[in-house]
Design an enzyme around this catalytic site. Structure first.
Site, mmCIF file in Angstrom:
data_model
loop_
_atom_site.group_PDB
_atom_site.id
_atom_site.type_symbol
_atom_site.label_atom_id
_atom_site.label_comp_id
_atom_site.label_asym_id
_atom_site.label_seq_id
_atom_site.Cartn_x
_atom_site.Cartn_y
_atom_site.Cartn_z
ATOM 1 N N LYS A 227 -22.888 24.135 119.329
ATOM 2 C CA LYS A 227 -24.183 23.448 119.478
ATOM 3 C C LYS A 227 -24.581 23.256 117.945
ATOM 4 O O LYS A 227 -25.186 22.266 117.533
ATOM 5 C CB LYS A 227 -25.162 24.659 120.079
ATOM 6 C CG LYS A 227 -26.462 23.867 120.579
ATOM 7 C CD LYS A 227 -27.007 24.798 121.428
ATOM 8 C CE LYS A 227 -26.552 24.954 122.501
ATOM 9 N NZ LYS A 227 -26.945 26.193 123.442
ATOM 10 N N ARG B 134 -31.296 29.988 119.846
ATOM 11 C CA ARG B 134 -30.171 29.712 120.850
ATOM 12 C C ARG B 134 -28.901 30.196 120.401
ATOM 13 O O ARG B 134 -28.682 30.129 119.103
ATOM 14 C CB ARG B 134 -30.061 28.292 121.136
ATOM 15 C CG ARG B 134 -31.110 27.350 121.828
ATOM 16 C CD ARG B 134 -31.038 26.242 121.609
ATOM 17 N NE ARG B 134 -32.346 25.562 121.630
ATOM 18 C CZ ARG B 134 -32.783 24.971 122.897
ATOM 19 N NH1 ARG B 134 -31.715 24.664 123.747
ATOM 20 N NH2 ARG B 134 -33.957 24.280 123.077
ATOM 21 N N GLY C 58 -23.903 30.226 130.125
ATOM 22 C CA GLY C 58 -24.764 31.244 130.712
ATOM 23 C C GLY C 58 -24.616 32.717 129.840
ATOM 24 O O GLY C 58 -24.736 33.480 130.142
ATOM 25 N N MET D 65 -25.931 33.520 127.017
ATOM 26 C CA MET D 65 -27.221 34.006 126.677
ATOM 27 C C MET D 65 -28.477 33.025 126.986
ATOM 28 O O MET D 65 -28.156 31.881 126.558
ATOM 29 C CB MET D 65 -27.350 34.404 124.975
ATOM 30 C CG MET D 65 -28.213 35.478 124.885
ATOM 31 S SD MET D 65 -28.783 35.656 123.249
ATOM 32 C CE MET D 65 -30.029 34.240 123.361
ATOM 33 N N ARG E 54 -23.541 15.603 124.088
ATOM 34 C CA ARG E 54 -22.188 15.734 124.294
ATOM 35 C C ARG E 54 -21.406 14.670 124.817
ATOM 36 O O ARG E 54 -21.874 13.871 125.456
ATOM 37 C CB ARG E 54 -21.815 16.966 124.955
ATOM 38 C CG ARG E 54 -22.638 17.096 126.242
ATOM 39 C CD ARG E 54 -22.563 18.621 127.053
ATOM 40 N NE ARG E 54 -23.565 18.490 128.224
ATOM 41 C CZ ARG E 54 -24.135 19.351 128.803
ATOM 42 N NH1 ARG E 54 -23.956 20.679 128.198
ATOM 43 N NH2 ARG E 54 -24.862 19.026 129.876
ATOM 44 N N HIS F 187 10.631 19.532 152.882
ATOM 45 C CA HIS F 187 10.923 18.096 153.334
ATOM 46 C C HIS F 187 9.342 17.534 153.626
ATOM 47 O O HIS F 187 9.109 16.293 153.341
ATOM 48 C CB HIS F 187 11.439 18.340 154.834
ATOM 49 C CG HIS F 187 11.465 17.201 155.713
ATOM 50 N ND1 HIS F 187 10.607 16.909 156.583
ATOM 51 C CD2 HIS F 187 12.349 16.157 155.703
ATOM 52 C CE1 HIS F 187 10.759 15.894 157.193
ATOM 53 N NE2 HIS F 187 11.961 15.382 156.763
ATOM 54 N N SER G 231 20.912 10.742 135.806
ATOM 55 C CA SER G 231 19.698 10.813 136.156
ATOM 56 C C SER G 231 19.427 12.443 136.663
ATOM 57 O O SER G 231 19.821 13.020 137.493
ATOM 58 C CB SER G 231 19.716 10.044 137.690
ATOM 59 O OG SER G 231 18.375 10.215 138.103
ATOM 60 N N CYS H 69 14.411 12.064 137.869
ATOM 61 C CA CYS H 69 13.933 11.712 139.222
ATOM 62 C C CYS H 69 13.612 12.696 139.788
ATOM 63 O O CYS H 69 12.824 12.719 140.998
ATOM 64 C CB CYS H 69 14.878 10.919 139.856
ATOM 65 S SG CYS H 69 16.287 11.838 140.263
ATOM 66 N N TYR I 142 13.937 6.392 131.121
ATOM 67 C CA TYR I 142 12.806 6.062 132.001
ATOM 68 C C TYR I 142 12.499 7.482 132.824
ATOM 69 O O TYR I 142 13.254 8.586 132.603
ATOM 70 C CB TYR I 142 13.266 5.443 133.078
ATOM 71 C CG TYR I 142 14.363 5.826 133.980
ATOM 72 C CD1 TYR I 142 14.142 6.477 135.235
ATOM 73 C CD2 TYR I 142 15.706 5.794 133.417
ATOM 74 C CE1 TYR I 142 15.336 6.813 135.828
ATOM 75 C CE2 TYR I 142 16.773 6.168 134.426
ATOM 76 C CZ TYR I 142 16.540 6.751 135.577
ATOM 77 O OH TYR I 142 17.426 7.211 136.327
#
Ligand code: PEP
Ligand code: MG
Length: 926
Positions: free
Chosen positions: A28, A99, A108, A110, A345, A462, A814, A882, A902
């Site tokens: 902050k 703050r 949360g 503080m 933000r 499966h 593969s 794969c 790939y």
């Protein structure tokens, strides 16, 4: 001035703090500094560093570091100068908020203290200055309440009680109806509450207030809430250590009708539309918006209510986006016609909005193409591809399984595939197929169902693989559910799900719900196409699809796959019309009988391949020869035994009926009775029953003969192909004939044949010899050679170790990382994910689920070795993946770095993989 961090300096004005140094100034604080320095109208203030916090917490008596309050006083004097107000002075009193803020946002941790600096004298000053005692007393009572609670530890309920008493006395229901005198009384009571609880009067000296508040913020770092939060979110000291304190001049949105407060996004977070989106309230404080006391108005109306402010807000919007190059979510306050920006933000948006804003911001010249791609997490795209649960609906799941195939679906629970087909396909009902686990014979139920839920099996079971292929939601291995198919019901603890009960499954999260939950439809927008086009330009890896049917292939093409990297041919046998022929092939007692069944399968497979080639043309289609243990296609042994018992009983009954009908001719019986017995006899022919028994017995014999204790390591893949060469020969013939047919029609095809479960080059040589034989014959018949590539799956550890010799036979590798992960860890891919893996993940023994996130250190290392050794003997060896990891972003990153050509994943993951491949390439450059 470029002040990174000055030795010994513990307090930074917003004008001087380094906006990037979140560790020192907290998120902050750094943000407020950056906002100030880019010229936004931020209320003046300063940040006390996290280093000061750590020094304070380290000091044995928890004393503020020496000299800190002097520094603070100096900055308060500077604030007085900037604002023209005085801290603790009755004329123009300066009020501040205090703050916390650490390097990482910890919601949360503080609460904020507002209006610090008020006391009996400055209160009168506020009244005199504003002419509004109600406003001043309201500010005062808020301050006492927050300071009392946060800094002095006074229980909130004591304030609430006092507040309610006054409200009751005043006969008022809503807080807004309280008069100034009521708020004055509340303030006085609050002061007494604090004194009674702490034994000391409420501190009147503003600097004492400030010092107590600073200590309270520092102490909150070691408070239970913060400690628990950090433990839960695994926040280490390297990520965030200590909290900063932000002291900011108060500005008020409740100073009259020339004041307001609001929150806004620079673009619409739901659609991405390039237009301010938000809400505001005139004459109100931020709290009022949050507390829902008054309904805020859409930001569009601000122009008519405060005409001067709308252009200023628009200018702020532009400034924020130009600077942050990202959609911002910001808070603002207007105090007497002056616009302040209190916080900003990066805006959290849904996927549709992220994609649209990426494309539009690139076109507006706000961000580069690279930024447009990198600001979207690839997984997010799934939201745009599948229905999902309406995020506005809150519902408690009744069970949790594995997120096996994304998307949400709702329907009635049905416990067997036939009923699912009957109700889903024939009667148009929405059905969820619920099973312990599924088998190929359940496939018609998949077609008819909206989604699949199983109580057993992992993400590569499966059910999971088939559902993913079809793009249907699936929750697998929900072990909390016990399914009783025979009774058509399931139980989650005491809760029963009976056939016909509505349930909802979310395959993206693995959650199961009772009843119907609204879903939101997917939205494959033109902007997504544009973005993915950019992704393809940036990526080096190609993205192919795992697709087994023409329908899967069409979906894969739609999602941008540039070929099929894996066609699991066993899934082509799933069709209910084919299964009996496959079973005939398996139970055949001789090669001739088997050949007869294969001859019937050949045209079907050839037609499938032709269609796949046509859909994918001119891209490659990689077809894997039959892989699973063959008994997977056969019925369950116990079920067969049960059915046989029933058939035997039926046999006795039919024989009895035959005897009865014969006996009737010897005794006197009425004609109607005779006719009835005769029709019964005709209905169940004993010969038919005997036939059925013989068939079932053969089947049972075969099931027993094929039984293996460990089928995943048994008679499957290439081992099956070598034991029954006629099966592989039929498949090879179907592939090459389909390719030759397509070529004859002028369709460009690139078939690739791959062999599963290979562990030695001898296996490959053997299968290659079948391929060569069949190819020679087909080439001769068609009068031209059939072009194709021959390669191997690498999914066995020995295959990695023998990569050099395998590459002499194979033109491509593969990686089947599902099996390779199983083999590397010796974890069953069927069971691990819902047995011990969750515990391993929770306790940190394993960081991730290796069946989902590629285990780079183990499996990845084997892959690297195999690639290196394979390319030694064949430098142009084509390499891909794969297994399911082929669709997982961080695994794709590894594949990029390991120099694969790939990745191949289910059609549904293709867009995610395309973006992930682009990320991998872009991030590798940085
Ligand atoms: C694998 O093992 O990674 C693979 C792709 O094959 P399957 O999942 O069909 O065993
Ligand atoms: Mg495999």
């Amino acid at each position: 001035m470029d002040v990174k961090a000055i030795v010994g300096k513990r307090v930074y004005a917003f004008e001087e703090g380094d906006g990037k140094n979140k560790k020192l100034l907290g998120g902050k604080g750094a943000n407020l500094c950056e906002m100030t320095q880019i010229g936004l109208n931020v209320p003046p203030g300063f940040v006390i560093t996290t280093d000061a916090c750590l020094d304070y917490l380290d000091s044995p008596l928890r004393r503020l570091p020496q000299g800190l309050m002097e520094e603070v006083r100096g900055h308060m004097r500077a604030l007085e100068e900037k604002t023209g107000k005085g801290f603790g002075k009755p004329e123009h009193p300066l009020l501040v908020s205090v703050r916390s803020g650490s390097a990482l946002s910890m919601p949360g941790m503080m609460d904020t203290i507002l209006n610090l600096g008020l006391n009996s004298a400055t209160l009168q000053g506020e009244i005199a200055e504003t002419g509004d005692p109600r406003f001043a007393y309201d500010a005062y009572r808020r301050f006492i309440q927050l300071f009392g609670k946060v800094a002095l530890g006074v229980p909130e309920k004591l304030f609430d009680r006092a507040f309610e008493e006054v409200k009751h006395k005043a006969g008022v229901v809503e807080d807004v109806a309280l008069a100034a005198t009521d708020l004055q009384e509340i303030s006085e009571r609050f002061l007494r509450v604090v004194e009674e609880h702490t034994g000391r009067p409420f501190p009147d000296d503003p600097f004492e207030q400030l010092e107590i508040a600073i200590k309270a913020v520092f102490n909150s770092w070691t408070g239970k809430r913060a400690v628990d939060y950090r433990a839960y979110h695994h926040i280490t000291p390297e990520m965030a250590n200590g909290t900063a304190v932000n002291v900011v001049t108060m500005v008020f949105g409740n100073r009259g009708n020339d004041s307001a407060t609001g929150v806004a996004f620079t673009r619409n977070p739901a659609t991405g539309e390039n237009k301010l989106f938000g809400e505001y309230l005139v004459n109100a404080q931020g709290e009022d918006v949050v507390a829902g006391i008054r309904t805020p108005k859409p930001i569009d109306r601000l122009g008519s209510e405060m005409p001067g402010m709308a252009p200023q807000l628009e200018a702020l919007r532009q400034r924020l986006e130009t600077h942050y190059q990202e959609v911002q979510d910001f808070e603002f306050t207007i105090e007497r016609d002056i616009l302040y920006c209190l916080q900003t933000r990066n805006g959290k948006m849904n996927a549709t909005a992220m994609v649209r804003s990426s494309v539009e911001m690139e076109r507006e010249g706000l961000i580069s193409r690279e930024q447009a791609l990198l600001r979207i997490q690839p997984d997010m795209l799934e939201q745009m591809l599948f229905p999902r649960l309406d995020p506005l609906v809150r519902a408690e799941p009744i069970a949790q399984g594995l997120p096996a195939s994304p998307g949400a679906a709702c329907g009635i629970a049905i416990f067997d595939a036939d009923r699912a087909e009957q109700l889903g396909r024939d009667m148009g009902q929405k059905v969820i197929l619920v099973r312990e686990e599924t088998k190929p014979e359940d496939i018609h139920g998949f077609f008819a169902a909206q989604g699949i839920l199983t109580s057993r099996g992992g993400k590569t079971s499966h059910a999971a693989v088939v559902a993913r292929g079809m793009g249907k939601p699936c929750v697998a291995g929900a072990e909390g559910i016990s399914v009783n198919v025979a009774r058509r019901e399931a139980y989650v603890g005491e809760v029963a799900i009976r056939e016909g009960d509505l349930i909802t499954i979310d395959g993206t999260t693995g959650k199961v719900y009772r009843g119907q939950i609204a879903t939101v439809e997917p939205d494959f927008t033109p902007e997504l196409n544009t973005l993915l086009g950019w992704a393809d330009e940036a990526a080096r890896l190609c993205v192919m699809a795992n697709a087994d049917t023409p329908a899967d292939a069409r979906r894969a093409v739609k999602f941008g796959a540039v070929g099929i990297g894996l066609c699991r041919t066993e899934r082509m046998f799933n069709d209910p019309a084919r299964l009996p022929i496959v079973i005939e092939m398996i139970v055949a007692e001789s090669p001739e009988e088997r050949q007869a069944a294969l001859d019937r399968l050949l045209p079907m497979q050839r037609a499938d391949f032709k269609e796949l080639f046509e859909v994918m043309s001119p891209n490659p289609v990689t077809i894997r020869l039959l892989d699973p243990p063959i008994h997977e296609f056969l019925p369950d042994e116990h079920q067969l035994e049960r059915e046989l018992r029933e058939l035997h009983r039926l046999g006795e009954t039919t024989r009895g009926i035959a005897v009865l009908s014969g006996t009737l001719s010897l005794i006197h019986a009425p004609a109607a009775q005779r006719a009835e017995i005769e029709s019964m006899r005709r209905l169940v022919d004993p010969v038919l029953v005997e036939d059925a028994i013989a068939k079932k017995e053969t089947m049972l014999r075969k099931v027993r003969a094929l039984h293996e204790t460990n089928p995943m390591l048994g008679h499957r893949g290439v081992r099956l192909g070598i034991s029954f060469p006629e099966i592989y020969r039929m498949q090879i013939r179907a592939i090459l004939e389909a390719a030759a047919d397509c070529a004859q029609k002028g369709i460009e095809v690139h078939p690739q044949i791959k062999v599963p479960q290979v562990c030695t080059a001898q296996e490959l040589k053997k299968v290659k010899s079948y391929v060569d034989e069949v190819e020679e014959e087909i080439s001769a018949r068609y009068g031209h050679p059939v072009s194709f590539k021959f390669g191997t799956m690498i999914e066995v550890v020995r295959a990695c170790m023998r990569a050099e010799s395998l590459a002499q036979e194979a033109e491509f590798f593969s990686f089947g990382t599902n099996d390779l992960t199983q083999a590397t860890f010796s974890f069953s891919r069927e069971d691990a994910e819902n047995k011990f893996l969750p515990l391993y993940n929770q306790s940190g023994i394993l960081q991730d689920n290796p069946f989902e996130v590629l285990d780079v250190k183990g499996v990845g290392k084997l892959m690297q070795i195999a690639i290196e050794w394979g390319r030694k003997s064949r430098p142009d060896l084509h390499v891909g993946i794969c297994g399911e990891h082929g669709g997982h972003p961080s695994s794709i990153r590894f594949c990029h770095e390991a120099n694969l050509d790939y990745v191949s994943c289910s059609a549904a993951r293709v867009p995610v993989a395309r973006l992930a491949a682009a990320h991998a390439a872009l991030l590798a450059r940085t």
